[in-house]
Design a protein around this motif. Structure first.
Motif, short mmCIF file in Angstrom:
data_model
loop_
_atom_site.label_atom_id
_atom_site.label_comp_id
_atom_site.label_asym_id
_atom_site.label_seq_id
_atom_site.Cartn_x
_atom_site.Cartn_y
_atom_site.Cartn_z
N GLU A 57 0.84 -1.19 0.00
CA GLU A 57 0.00 0.00 0.00
C GLU A 57 0.88 1.24 0.00
OE1 GLU A 57 -2.69 -0.27 3.30
OE2 GLU A 57 -3.96 -1.77 2.30
N LEU A 58 0.54 2.20 -0.82
CA LEU A 58 1.29 3.44 -0.89
C LEU A 58 0.38 4.56 -1.37
CD1 LEU A 58 3.33 3.68 -4.17
CD2 LEU A 58 2.11 1.59 -3.61
N THR A 59 0.87 5.77 -1.25
CA THR A 59 0.13 6.95 -1.69
C THR A 59 1.00 7.76 -2.62
OG1 THR A 59 -1.12 7.05 0.39
CG2 THR A 59 -1.07 9.03 -0.96
N LEU A 60 0.48 8.07 -3.79
CA LEU A 60 1.17 8.91 -4.75
C LEU A 60 0.52 10.29 -4.78
CD1 LEU A 60 1.61 6.51 -7.82
CD2 LEU A 60 3.24 6.97 -5.97
N LEU B 56 -3.96 13.48 -4.15
CA LEU B 56 -3.44 12.23 -3.58
C LEU B 56 -4.18 11.03 -4.16
CD1 LEU B 56 -2.97 13.11 0.21
CD2 LEU B 56 -1.24 13.06 -1.62
N ILE B 57 -3.40 9.99 -4.48
CA ILE B 57 -3.93 8.76 -5.05
C ILE B 57 -3.50 7.61 -4.15
CG2 ILE B 57 -4.03 7.28 -7.08
CD1 ILE B 57 -5.08 10.13 -7.56
N LYS B 58 -4.47 6.97 -3.48
CA LYS B 58 -4.19 5.83 -2.62
C LYS B 58 -4.14 4.56 -3.46
CE LYS B 58 -6.33 7.94 1.46
NZ LYS B 58 -7.38 7.82 2.50
N VAL B 59 -3.04 3.81 -3.32
CA VAL B 59 -2.77 2.68 -4.19
C VAL B 59 -2.64 1.39 -3.39
CG1 VAL B 59 -1.15 1.70 -5.87
CG2 VAL B 59 -1.55 4.18 -5.82
N THR B 60 -3.20 0.32 -3.93
CA THR B 60 -2.98 -1.03 -3.41
C THR B 60 -2.44 -1.87 -4.55
OG1 THR B 60 -4.80 -0.85 -1.82
CG2 THR B 60 -4.04 -3.05 -2.35
N ALA B 61 -1.22 -2.41 -4.38
CA ALA B 61 -0.59 -3.22 -5.41
C ALA B 61 -0.48 -4.66 -4.93
CB ALA B 61 0.79 -2.68 -5.76
N SER C 52 -4.46 -1.34 -8.03
CA SER C 52 -5.77 -0.75 -7.81
C SER C 52 -5.58 0.56 -7.07
CB SER C 52 -6.67 -1.69 -7.01
OG SER C 52 -7.94 -1.12 -6.79
N PHE C 53 -6.29 1.59 -7.48
CA PHE C 53 -6.13 2.88 -6.81
C PHE C 53 -7.46 3.60 -6.71
CE2 PHE C 53 -5.38 3.70 -11.30
CZ PHE C 53 -6.14 4.83 -11.55
N GLU C 54 -7.56 4.43 -5.68
CA GLU C 54 -8.71 5.30 -5.50
C GLU C 54 -8.42 6.60 -6.24
OE1 GLU C 54 -10.51 7.80 -1.84
OE2 GLU C 54 -10.56 5.61 -1.55
N ILE D 86 -18.74 11.08 -7.86
CA ILE D 86 -18.44 9.76 -7.33
C ILE D 86 -16.95 9.68 -7.01
CG2 ILE D 86 -20.30 8.63 -8.60
CD1 ILE D 86 -18.08 7.60 -10.57
N VAL D 87 -16.60 8.80 -6.08
CA VAL D 87 -15.20 8.45 -5.85
C VAL D 87 -14.99 7.07 -6.45
CG1 VAL D 87 -13.39 8.01 -4.17
CG2 VAL D 87 -15.07 9.83 -3.76
N PRO D 88 -14.29 6.99 -7.59
CA PRO D 88 -14.11 5.70 -8.24
C PRO D 88 -12.77 5.05 -7.89
CG PRO D 88 -13.54 7.43 -9.76
CD PRO D 88 -13.84 8.09 -8.43
N SER D 89 -12.74 3.73 -7.98
CA SER D 89 -11.47 3.02 -7.98
C SER D 89 -11.26 2.43 -9.35
CB SER D 89 -11.45 1.91 -6.92
OG SER D 89 -12.35 0.87 -7.26
N LEU D 90 -10.01 2.13 -9.66
CA LEU D 90 -9.68 1.55 -10.95
C LEU D 90 -8.55 0.54 -10.75
CD1 LEU D 90 -10.45 2.37 -14.11
CD2 LEU D 90 -7.96 2.71 -14.12
N SER D 91 -8.61 -0.56 -11.48
CA SER D 91 -7.56 -1.56 -11.37
C SER D 91 -7.16 -2.08 -12.74
CB SER D 91 -8.00 -2.72 -10.48
OG SER D 91 -9.12 -3.39 -11.02
N GLY D 92 -5.88 -2.44 -12.87
CA GLY D 92 -5.32 -3.00 -14.09
C GLY D 92 -3.91 -3.47 -13.80
N GLN D 93 -3.18 -3.82 -14.84
CA GLN D 93 -1.83 -4.34 -14.66
C GLN D 93 -0.87 -3.65 -15.60
OE1 GLN D 93 -1.46 -8.60 -14.86
NE2 GLN D 93 0.72 -8.60 -14.34
#
Length: 350
Positions: free
Chosen positions: A116-119, A125-130, A141-143, A316-323
């Motif tokens: 988990e990290l924040t960019l 700010l973008i909260k990230v889960t890798a 995946s990030f918010e 809306i507050v969306p999340s998005l995920s990909g690789q």
């Protein structure tokens, strides 16, 4: 070999969209936020963007990211996104490329199975889960920043197309969205030439007739990018889109000469803008996934996490995920005698 500049980079792509990540060789950009650092780079060091994205070091389909120290105390790293015609405040595919590079190269520590990290992007700010396994980032995946619709079913007059019904929405960039079938446009990647000509004509007309400004940052205007969307062709997805990124100015007197490139990925900010439009119409609920396909058939998965407001707009507050995948590293140099220090464009590609 004579060199008066050396820039180091890691080459990566997210679901097909290339997002070069610059890791060294750029000067310090002052500013109290990454948006201010981006603005400083744009005003004083735009030659870096030109060198990296134009030929011979770049190509029309390439995006680029510059790693910078964060300004916000909660952020682990900052990054500036650069594209052919603009400095986007946010980009989903580029975020995925940056996270993949930061973790797989060890710039930031990787923790398996989840990091988990924040960019800090220019948009915020973008909260990230890798998700990570054996040193590889297998999913990001990030918010995202809040997304919202500004115009629904608006009418614009477009040269060569007549009256076109569009939506305008923010997903990290300001998009103009239109239904491809109503324009008689096939969304196949092989139809890229027609897609970009139609998209650029719509974008230009919408920017003139329906200009928009972000309510929390008046320096962000648009729309600057187009999303032609259509129904899914794969039952595992919910929709598909063709996002056109401009590579040159648009002349309404010569729409057939429009220059642009298709986003190879499903476009993260474009997916979020589409979800904001769907939610505003009651077509997508909080907690519901939206799997969006791009021209290569690759997908991003979005989800509405919660509702919020941005200025006067329901959002809306969306999340998005990909690789993402790393496919190379490079040292880019500049010979002081090079006649093209900022690169070049030629009409056969641009």
């Amino acid at each position: 070999m004579r060199i008066n500049r050396l820039i180091t980079a890691v080459e990566a792509h997210a679901e097909g969209e290339p997002g070069r990540v610059i890791t060294g060789g750029v000067p310090h950009f002052p500013g109290n936020t990454v948006f201010e650092r981006m603005s400083y780079m744009q005003a004083h060091h735009d030659d870096i963007r030109l060198k990296m994205l134009r030929e011979p070091r770049g190509n029309p389909g390439l995006c680029c990211n510059v790693i910078v120290p964060p300004c916000h105390p909660d952020a682990d790293m900052g990054f500036i996104i650069v594209e052919q015609q603009e400095y986007p405040p946010m980009s989903g595919s580029n975020t995925i490329c940056v996270v993949t590079v930061l973790l797989e190269t060890g710039i930031l520590p990787m923790v398996e199975p989840v990091t988990e990290l924040t960019l800090e992007a220019p948009a915020g700010l973008i909260k990230v889960t890798a998700t990570c396994k054996e040193g590889k980032v297998t999913s990001v995946s990030f918010e995202n920043v809040p997304a919202f619709a500004v115009h629904l079913d608006a009418k614009v007059e477009v040269t060569g197309l007549g009256t076109v019904t569009v939506d305008v929405a923010w997903g990290g960039m300001f998009f103009v969205l239109a239904e491809a079938a109503k324009l008689g446009v096939d969304l196949s990647g092989d139809n890229g030439g027609e897609i970009l000509r139609v998209s650029e004509a719509i974008r230009h007309a919408t920017a003139e007739q329906l200009p928009v400004v972000h309510p929390e940052n008046p320096a962000i205007t648009g729309p600057t990018i187009t999303n032609l969307w259509g129904p899914p062709i794969d039952p595992a997805t919910h929709g598909r889109g063709a996002i056109t990124i401009s590579t040159g100015p648009f002349d309404p007197a010569q729409p057939q000469a429009a220059s642009g490139i298709l986003d190879r990925s499903p476009c993260g900010t474009g997916t979020c803008a589409k979800m904001a439009v769907m939610h505003a119409r009651g077509q997508l609920a909080v907690g519901q996934d939206y799997v969006n396909a791009g021209p290569l058939g690759t997908t991003f998965t979005g989800r509405i996490l919660r509702e919020t407001t941005v200025g006067p707009y329901k959002a809306i507050v969306p999340s998005l995920s990909g690789q993402g995948w790393i496919y190379g590293t490079a040292n880019y140099t500049l010979d002081p005698s090079d006649p093209f220090p900022n690169g070049f464009t030629v009409g056969d590609m641009w």
